[in-house]
Design an enzyme around this catalytic site. Structure first.
Site, PDB file in Angstrom:
ATOM      1  N   CYS A  25      28.677  21.115  44.311  1.00  0.00           N
ATOM      2  CA  CYS A  25      27.801  22.264  44.604  1.00  0.00           C
ATOM      3  C   CYS A  25      26.630  22.403  43.637  1.00  0.00           C
ATOM      4  O   CYS A  25      25.804  23.292  43.773  1.00  0.00           O
ATOM      5  CB  CYS A  25      28.612  23.556  44.644  1.00  0.00           C
ATOM      6  SG  CYS A  25      29.728  23.606  46.059  1.00  0.00           S
ATOM      7  N   HIS A  75      18.099  31.002  56.698  1.00  0.00           N
ATOM      8  CA  HIS A  75      17.273  29.792  56.549  1.00  0.00           C
ATOM      9  C   HIS A  75      16.413  29.828  55.285  1.00  0.00           C
ATOM     10  O   HIS A  75      15.304  29.295  55.261  1.00  0.00           O
ATOM     11  CB  HIS A  75      16.438  29.544  57.811  1.00  0.00           C
ATOM     12  CG  HIS A  75      17.277  29.005  58.923  1.00  0.00           C
ATOM     13  ND1 HIS A  75      18.034  29.826  59.725  1.00  0.00           N
ATOM     14  CD2 HIS A  75      17.512  27.739  59.337  1.00  0.00           C
ATOM     15  CE1 HIS A  75      18.688  29.092  60.604  1.00  0.00           C
ATOM     16  NE2 HIS A  75      18.402  27.809  60.385  1.00  0.00           N
ATOM     17  N   GLU A 136      31.994  31.701  53.246  1.00  0.00           N
ATOM     18  CA  GLU A 136      31.118  30.569  52.977  1.00  0.00           C
ATOM     19  C   GLU A 136      31.499  29.355  53.826  1.00  0.00           C
ATOM     20  O   GLU A 136      30.644  28.614  54.292  1.00  0.00           O
ATOM     21  CB  GLU A 136      31.216  30.238  51.491  1.00  0.00           C
ATOM     22  CG  GLU A 136      30.343  29.118  51.025  1.00  0.00           C
ATOM     23  CD  GLU A 136      30.420  28.922  49.526  1.00  0.00           C
ATOM     24  OE1 GLU A 136      29.833  29.733  48.789  1.00  0.00           O
ATOM     25  OE2 GLU A 136      31.079  27.964  49.088  1.00  0.00           O
TER      26      GLU A 136
END
Length: 149
Positions: A25, A75, A136
């Site tokens: 990550c 986005h 998530e």
């Protein structure tokens, strides 16, 4: 009249990177987030009110969450503004990408705290934010509960 909890769910796509993290990550990547927003209050008892029987109109709750969270984060790519990712953020912004710089590590845990503050500031009198669940992945999520804070 009893307190009632109502929940509305939202979906949005957001990218992020965790600077200094020791796993995958640390790389820029994205998630299809699912946000469940639960508020608590007493249903309106005035039968002359068009919202009679509602704690809050789902449309009103949707407007708040859409403006504060979905429209801003969908986005977008989120970076901690206090890391070297700022250089990458500037490059992306110069190429007309939607970038959000925050003053925290953009983990689900910190994002849900940020989202709670944003939503609480917009709720009408008599309505309280009860909880948020930010999912998530299909199996990983962070929760914020007013009773814990």
């Amino acid at each position: 009249m009893s307190n009632i909890r109502i929940t509305k769910q939202f979906n949005f796509e957001t990218g992020h990177a965790l600077y200094g993290y020791d796993g995958k990550c640390k790389n820029v990547h994205g998630h299809s987030y699912k946000l469940s927003v639960t508020v608590i209050g007493k249903p309106i008892t005035d039968n002359s009110n068009v919202k009679f029987g509602m704690v809050i109109d789902f449309t009103d709750l949707k407007k708040i969450v859409k403006e504060e969270i979905v429209d801003q984060f969908d986005h977008a790519t989120v970076f901690n503004k206090n890391t070297p990712h700022v250089e990458l953020a500037r490059e992306l912004q110069s190429r007309d990408h939607h970038v959000i710089l925050v003053d925290y590590q953009p983990t689900s845990e910190n994002m849900v705290i940020d989202f709670a503050k944003r939503i609480k500031s917009r709720l009408p009198d008599g309505i309280e934010l009860h909880s948020l669940k930010l999912q998530e992945t299909e199996t990983s999520f962070a929760e914020w509960h007013q009773s814990d804070n």
